[in-house]
Enzyme design. Structure first.
Site, PDB file in Angstrom:
ATOM      1  CD  GLN A 280      34.406 -84.654 -40.007  1.00  0.00           C
ATOM      2  OE1 GLN A 280      34.731 -85.042 -41.132  1.00  0.00           O
ATOM      3  NE2 GLN A 280      33.349 -85.128 -39.376  1.00  0.00           N
TER       4      GLN A 280
ATOM      5  NE  ARG B 136      23.578 -89.726 -48.628  1.00  0.00           N
ATOM      6  CZ  ARG B 136      23.009 -90.869 -48.383  1.00  0.00           C
ATOM      7  NH1 ARG B 136      23.292 -91.901 -49.136  1.00  0.00           N
ATOM      8  NH2 ARG B 136      22.160 -91.015 -47.381  1.00  0.00           N
TER       9      ARG B 136
ATOM     10  N   PRO C 158      29.938 -82.181 -43.381  1.00  0.00           N
ATOM     11  CG  PRO C 158      31.327 -83.271 -41.838  1.00  0.00           C
ATOM     12  CD  PRO C 158      29.953 -82.694 -42.002  1.00  0.00           C
TER      13      PRO C 158
ATOM     14  CB  CYS D  91      35.228 -91.829 -41.788  1.00  0.00           C
ATOM     15  SG  CYS D  91      35.720 -92.298 -43.452  1.00  0.00           S
TER      16      CYS D  91
ATOM     17  N   GLY E  38      20.866 -87.880 -41.540  1.00  0.00           N
ATOM     18  CA  GLY E  38      20.585 -89.084 -42.310  1.00  0.00           C
ATOM     19  C   GLY E  38      19.307 -88.963 -43.108  1.00  0.00           C
ATOM     20  CG  ASP E  39      18.231 -91.520 -45.258  1.00  0.00           C
ATOM     21  OD1 ASP E  39      19.321 -91.482 -45.849  1.00  0.00           O
ATOM     22  OD2 ASP E  39      17.735 -92.550 -44.770  1.00  0.00           O
TER      23      ASP E  39
HETATM   24  C1  FMN Z   1      30.778 -88.389 -50.755  1.00  0.00           C
HETATM   25  C2  FMN Z   1      30.605 -88.328 -49.265  1.00  0.00           C
HETATM   26  C3  FMN Z   1      31.643 -87.853 -48.488  1.00  0.00           C
HETATM   27  C4  FMN Z   1      31.499 -87.788 -47.086  1.00  0.00           C
HETATM   28  N1  FMN Z   1      32.525 -87.282 -46.348  1.00  0.00           N
HETATM   29  C5  FMN Z   1      32.365 -87.137 -44.998  1.00  0.00           C
HETATM   30  C6  FMN Z   1      33.364 -86.503 -44.220  1.00  0.00           C
HETATM   31  O1  FMN Z   1      34.384 -86.032 -44.725  1.00  0.00           O
HETATM   32  N2  FMN Z   1      33.153 -86.425 -42.876  1.00  0.00           N
HETATM   33  C7  FMN Z   1      32.001 -86.903 -42.280  1.00  0.00           C
HETATM   34  O2  FMN Z   1      31.866 -86.801 -41.073  1.00  0.00           O
HETATM   35  N3  FMN Z   1      31.048 -87.490 -43.011  1.00  0.00           N
HETATM   36  C8  FMN Z   1      31.190 -87.588 -44.339  1.00  0.00           C
HETATM   37  N4  FMN Z   1      30.172 -88.135 -45.089  1.00  0.00           N
HETATM   38  C9  FMN Z   1      28.916 -88.514 -44.427  1.00  0.00           C
HETATM   39  C10 FMN Z   1      27.916 -87.350 -44.428  1.00  0.00           C
HETATM   40  O3  FMN Z   1      28.414 -86.239 -43.723  1.00  0.00           O
HETATM   41  C11 FMN Z   1      26.570 -87.772 -43.792  1.00  0.00           C
HETATM   42  O4  FMN Z   1      26.805 -88.181 -42.470  1.00  0.00           O
HETATM   43  C12 FMN Z   1      25.912 -88.926 -44.564  1.00  0.00           C
HETATM   44  O5  FMN Z   1      25.986 -88.719 -45.959  1.00  0.00           O
HETATM   45  C13 FMN Z   1      24.429 -89.063 -44.164  1.00  0.00           C
HETATM   46  O6  FMN Z   1      23.710 -87.875 -44.404  1.00  0.00           O
HETATM   47  P1  FMN Z   1      22.745 -87.698 -45.696  1.00  0.00           P
HETATM   48  O7  FMN Z   1      21.781 -88.835 -45.684  1.00  0.00           O
HETATM   49  O8  FMN Z   1      22.114 -86.348 -45.504  1.00  0.00           O
HETATM   50  O9  FMN Z   1      23.630 -87.775 -46.902  1.00  0.00           O
HETATM   51  C14 FMN Z   1      30.308 -88.223 -46.470  1.00  0.00           C
HETATM   52  C15 FMN Z   1      29.266 -88.697 -47.275  1.00  0.00           C
HETATM   53  C16 FMN Z   1      29.404 -88.747 -48.658  1.00  0.00           C
HETATM   54  C17 FMN Z   1      28.257 -89.253 -49.491  1.00  0.00           C
END
Ligand code: FMN
Length: 329
Positions: free
Chosen positions: A74, A233, A15, A105, A209-210
């Site tokens: 969510q 991301r 999400p 969050c 994560g990452d």
């Molecule tokens: C712009 C943005 C919005 C996000 N919104 C949510 C959200 O609504 N709910 C949530 O649980 N995590 C949210 N996250 C966190 C991501 O779901 C994820 O846990 C975090 O980016 C780490 O994963 P990644 O390294 O693959 O980006 C958000 C992250 C970003 C960058």
């Protein structure tokens, strides 16, 4: 398995507020490879308030009712009764397959002001109470939780929290390998994330994560022993990443990146879906940030970003995309 739901492949689309709307989910679905997709986070209190006003539900539920399933929604808040009521409504009226509760969050509006999201990691007993009530209200639809490692580097407690989450009846736990204090700084700590596995007896651990390549996804399973992964991301501008990761998990050759012309087509389809829903002005505003994601990491991306940031109309948007995209690597 997330409760009765088979998540195949065990690769989840995270999400992301402001991003993972219906248009994005549709694009990801077209490529395939995500076993479970998720909406943006939805304020349970906001939903309940709109209900009382007999007003339209939030834009963030765009498409959910008719959308192909499985789909996770969510929600966030700190009031168990509100979360339970809204969870039930989402199951009954929107037919969602999973209700995920946000305990990760780190944004001040959610933590300091609303004492929700990662703020609740300081109060595992409260998390347990929330999960129990939401599970009871949504049964037999599974309820899951998404957390970070802890609030701060000094108060990492994901292991203890995991036991509470499982004990309260959640069907899966997602851990983002950073603390709330970290926000997005530094690398995700997969060692600590992986340690949470030992604290769960019944439910799957989803690591997040990452993860930005198919190879890293395979490594998450092989080296870190998670039961599932969640990508956020890296897949915003590369929605085909799920397809690549799924192939790698099956031991098949990783499909190549789409050609630049295909990538542009994908961006334009994204734009059409957004414009159909939000109209020209808001649609263009929304697409500016998506377009930047698609361009990220390419030569000329800087110039593209500065041009696309100023577009006001669909025609201008299409003009900039056509001029700057595809761009040479
Ligand atoms: C712009 C943005 C919005 C996000 N919104 C949510 C959200 O609504 N709910 C949530 O649980 N995590 C949210 N996250 C966190 C991501 O779901 C994820 O846990 C975090 O980016 C780490 O994963 P990644 O390294 O693959 O980006 C958000 C992250 C970003 C960058």
């Amino acid at each position: 398995m997330i409760g009765p739901l088979l998540v195949d492949p065990p690769i989840l689309q995270a999400p992301m507020a402001g991003f993972t709307n219906y248009a994005y989910r549709q694009i990801v679905r077209d490529y395939g490879g995500a076993g479970l997709q998720a909406t943006e986070m939805i304020s349970a209190r906001g939903f309940a308030w709109l209900d009382e006003q007999q007003a339209e539900h939030p834009d963030r539920l765009w498409g959910v009712r008719e959308e192909p399933k499985p789909l996770a929604v969510q929600i966030w808040d700190n009031d168990a009764a509100t979360l339970a009521r809204v969870g039930r409504r989402l199951v009954e009226e929107y037919g969602v397959s999973v209700v995920d509760i946000n305990f990760g969050c780190p944004v001040k509006q959610v933590t300091d002001r609303a004492r929700s999201g990662s703020y609740l990691l300081r109060h595992p007993e409260k998390m347990g109470e929330i999960i129990e009530q939401v599970v009871a209200a949504c049964a037999p639809t599974p309820v899951t939780a998404k957390i970070r490692l802890g609030c701060t580097r000094d108060t990492i407690n994901a292991g203890d929290v995991a036991e509470v989450v499982e004990g309260a009846g959640a069907a899966a736990l997602t851990v983002h390998g950073r603390t709330a204090q970290d926000f997005f700084k530094g690398d995700a700590d997969w060692e600590r994330l992986s340690a949470v596995r030992k604290r769960l007896r019944r439910i799957p651990l989803i690591g997040n994560g990452d993860l930005d390549s198919a190879e890293k996804v395979v490594l998450a399973f092989e080296r870190w022993g998670v039961d599932g992964v969640m990508i956020a991301r890296a897949a915003l501008g590369r929605p085909w990443l799920f397809q690549q990761a799924a192939a790698a998990l099956r031991g098949e050759p990783i499909p190549p990146e789409p050609t630049l012309a295909e990538q542009r087509e994908c961006l334009l389809k994204h734009q059409r879906l957004v414009a159909e829903r939000f109209g020209e002005k808001k649609g263009v505003q929304l697409m500016r940030k998506f377009a930047c994601c698609y361009a990220q990491g390419r030569r000329g991306a800087r110039a593209f970003r500065s041009h696309v940031a100023t577009v006001q109309t669909t025609a201008e948007f299409l003009d900039v995309v056509t001029r700057y995209f595809p761009m040479p690597m």
